[in-house]
Write a protein that holds these residues in place. Sequence first.
Motif, PDB file in Angstrom:
ATOM      1  N   MET A 242       0.819  -1.195   0.000  1.00 50.13           N
ATOM      2  CA  MET A 242       0.000   0.000   0.000  1.00 50.13           C
ATOM      3  C   MET A 242       0.866   1.263   0.000  1.00 50.13           C
ATOM      4  O   MET A 242       0.534   2.231  -0.654  1.00 50.13           O
ATOM      5  CB  MET A 242      -0.919  -0.048   1.229  1.00 50.13           C
ATOM      6  CG  MET A 242      -1.890   1.062   1.281  1.00 50.13           C
ATOM      7  SD  MET A 242      -3.061   0.876  -0.059  1.00 50.13           S
ATOM      8  CE  MET A 242      -4.169   2.168   0.290  1.00 50.13           C
ATOM      9  N   PHE A 243       1.941   1.202   0.762  1.00 48.89           N
ATOM     10  CA  PHE A 243       2.832   2.361   0.799  1.00 48.89           C
ATOM     11  C   PHE A 243       3.496   2.574  -0.556  1.00 48.89           C
ATOM     12  O   PHE A 243       3.781   3.710  -0.932  1.00 48.89           O
ATOM     13  CB  PHE A 243       3.890   2.198   1.888  1.00 48.89           C
ATOM     14  CG  PHE A 243       3.331   2.342   3.270  1.00 48.89           C
ATOM     15  CD1 PHE A 243       2.757   3.530   3.685  1.00 48.89           C
ATOM     16  CD2 PHE A 243       3.359   1.277   4.155  1.00 48.89           C
ATOM     17  CE1 PHE A 243       2.233   3.666   4.944  1.00 48.89           C
ATOM     18  CE2 PHE A 243       2.841   1.402   5.417  1.00 48.89           C
ATOM     19  CZ  PHE A 243       2.274   2.594   5.814  1.00 48.89           C
ATOM     20  N   THR A 244       3.737   1.496  -1.288  1.00 46.06           N
ATOM     21  CA  THR A 244       4.348   1.624  -2.612  1.00 46.06           C
ATOM     22  C   THR A 244       3.424   2.387  -3.555  1.00 46.06           C
ATOM     23  O   THR A 244       3.867   3.290  -4.273  1.00 46.06           O
ATOM     24  CB  THR A 244       4.651   0.231  -3.191  1.00 46.06           C
ATOM     25  OG1 THR A 244       5.460  -0.482  -2.265  1.00 46.06           O
ATOM     26  CG2 THR A 244       5.349   0.337  -4.521  1.00 46.06           C
ATOM     27  N   VAL A 245       2.142   2.047  -3.538  1.00 46.87           N
ATOM     28  CA  VAL A 245       1.170   2.733  -4.395  1.00 46.87           C
ATOM     29  C   VAL A 245       1.099   4.208  -4.018  1.00 46.87           C
ATOM     30  O   VAL A 245       1.100   5.090  -4.881  1.00 46.87           O
ATOM     31  CB  VAL A 245      -0.215   2.058  -4.278  1.00 46.87           C
ATOM     32  CG1 VAL A 245      -1.269   2.852  -5.013  1.00 46.87           C
ATOM     33  CG2 VAL A 245      -0.155   0.645  -4.787  1.00 46.87           C
ATOM     34  N   PHE A 246       1.046   4.495  -2.726  1.00 50.01           N
ATOM     35  CA  PHE A 246       0.984   5.881  -2.258  1.00 50.01           C
ATOM     36  C   PHE A 246       2.245   6.642  -2.656  1.00 50.01           C
ATOM     37  O   PHE A 246       2.168   7.787  -3.111  1.00 50.01           O
ATOM     38  CB  PHE A 246       0.787   5.905  -0.746  1.00 50.01           C
ATOM     39  CG  PHE A 246       0.554   7.267  -0.189  1.00 50.01           C
ATOM     40  CD1 PHE A 246      -0.610   7.960  -0.475  1.00 50.01           C
ATOM     41  CD2 PHE A 246       1.506   7.869   0.614  1.00 50.01           C
ATOM     42  CE1 PHE A 246      -0.825   9.224   0.037  1.00 50.01           C
ATOM     43  CE2 PHE A 246       1.299   9.136   1.127  1.00 50.01           C
ATOM     44  CZ  PHE A 246       0.133   9.811   0.840  1.00 50.01           C
ATOM     45  N   PHE A 247       3.409   6.011  -2.521  1.00 48.99           N
ATOM     46  CA  PHE A 247       4.661   6.656  -2.883  1.00 48.99           C
ATOM     47  C   PHE A 247       4.723   6.941  -4.381  1.00 48.99           C
ATOM     48  O   PHE A 247       5.138   8.020  -4.800  1.00 48.99           O
ATOM     49  CB  PHE A 247       5.850   5.789  -2.454  1.00 48.99           C
ATOM     50  CG  PHE A 247       7.171   6.355  -2.867  1.00 48.99           C
ATOM     51  CD1 PHE A 247       7.684   7.484  -2.236  1.00 48.99           C
ATOM     52  CD2 PHE A 247       7.893   5.786  -3.900  1.00 48.99           C
ATOM     53  CE1 PHE A 247       8.895   8.026  -2.622  1.00 48.99           C
ATOM     54  CE2 PHE A 247       9.099   6.314  -4.299  1.00 48.99           C
ATOM     55  CZ  PHE A 247       9.608   7.433  -3.653  1.00 48.99           C
ATOM     56  N   VAL A 248       4.300   5.972  -5.199  1.00 45.45           N
ATOM     57  CA  VAL A 248       4.314   6.176  -6.647  1.00 45.45           C
ATOM     58  C   VAL A 248       3.369   7.309  -7.033  1.00 45.45           C
ATOM     59  O   VAL A 248       3.676   8.132  -7.899  1.00 45.45           O
ATOM     60  CB  VAL A 248       3.954   4.866  -7.382  1.00 45.45           C
ATOM     61  CG1 VAL A 248       3.696   5.099  -8.849  1.00 45.45           C
ATOM     62  CG2 VAL A 248       5.056   3.842  -7.194  1.00 45.45           C
ATOM     63  N   MET A 249       2.206   7.385  -6.377  1.00 43.02           N
ATOM     64  CA  MET A 249       1.266   8.465  -6.672  1.00 43.02           C
ATOM     65  C   MET A 249       1.867   9.825  -6.294  1.00 43.02           C
ATOM     66  O   MET A 249       1.784  10.783  -7.067  1.00 43.02           O
ATOM     67  CB  MET A 249      -0.040   8.251  -5.907  1.00 43.02           C
ATOM     68  CG  MET A 249      -1.123   9.237  -6.295  1.00 43.02           C
ATOM     69  SD  MET A 249      -2.681   8.926  -5.487  1.00 43.02           S
ATOM     70  CE  MET A 249      -2.345   9.475  -3.834  1.00 43.02           C
ATOM     71  N   LEU A 250       2.483   9.913  -5.123  1.00 40.59           N
ATOM     72  CA  LEU A 250       3.120  11.170  -4.720  1.00 40.59           C
ATOM     73  C   LEU A 250       4.273  11.528  -5.651  1.00 40.59           C
ATOM     74  O   LEU A 250       4.469  12.711  -5.975  1.00 40.59           O
ATOM     75  CB  LEU A 250       3.620  11.069  -3.281  1.00 40.59           C
ATOM     76  CG  LEU A 250       2.555  11.176  -2.198  1.00 40.59           C
ATOM     77  CD1 LEU A 250       3.185  11.011  -0.821  1.00 40.59           C
ATOM     78  CD2 LEU A 250       1.815  12.493  -2.283  1.00 40.59           C
ATOM     79  N   LEU A 251       5.008  10.535  -6.093  1.00 39.39           N
ATOM     80  CA  LEU A 251       6.088  10.789  -7.047  1.00 39.39           C
ATOM     81  C   LEU A 251       5.525  11.343  -8.353  1.00 39.39           C
ATOM     82  O   LEU A 251       6.078  12.294  -8.923  1.00 39.39           O
ATOM     83  CB  LEU A 251       6.866   9.501  -7.297  1.00 39.39           C
ATOM     84  CG  LEU A 251       8.067   9.602  -8.220  1.00 39.39           C
ATOM     85  CD1 LEU A 251       9.160  10.439  -7.568  1.00 39.39           C
ATOM     86  CD2 LEU A 251       8.592   8.213  -8.534  1.00 39.39           C
ATOM     87  N   GLY A 252       4.418  10.775  -8.817  1.00 39.75           N
ATOM     88  CA  GLY A 252       3.777  11.274 -10.030  1.00 39.75           C
ATOM     89  C   GLY A 252       3.281  12.693  -9.882  1.00 39.75           C
ATOM     90  O   GLY A 252       3.402  13.511 -10.804  1.00 39.75           O
ATOM     91  N   VAL A 253       2.729  13.022  -8.713  1.00 41.76           N
ATOM     92  CA  VAL A 253       2.277  14.391  -8.466  1.00 41.76           C
ATOM     93  C   VAL A 253       3.468  15.345  -8.505  1.00 41.76           C
ATOM     94  O   VAL A 253       3.413  16.416  -9.116  1.00 41.76           O
ATOM     95  CB  VAL A 253       1.529  14.489  -7.115  1.00 41.76           C
ATOM     96  CG1 VAL A 253       1.307  15.929  -6.719  1.00 41.76           C
ATOM     97  CG2 VAL A 253       0.217  13.747  -7.195  1.00 41.76           C
TER      98      VAL A 253
END
Length: 91
Positions: A1-12
Amino acid sequence: MFTVFFVMLLGVGIGIGLRSFPILKHTGILVRLVIFALLFLLGREVGQNPKIVDNLDTLGLQAILITLAGVAGSVLCSWFVYRLFFSKHER
């Protein structure tokens, strides 16, 4: 779950950094096509899972009940917030 959140923040973060490139302002069509492809693949995976297909009537009923409860709760909460903060009547 943290990976998905991190990837989303990286994309932002990357999106904010690349905002000034004019060619990247027209990526809406590409994003829409990718979303459609992902939804298609998700549907294919669900259709191939016999557990889900065999229990579709039960899952559908649960989904409808959860949806109706969520909508009713949202309407009730919106009405309460409107009456509390935006209503012009005297108390």
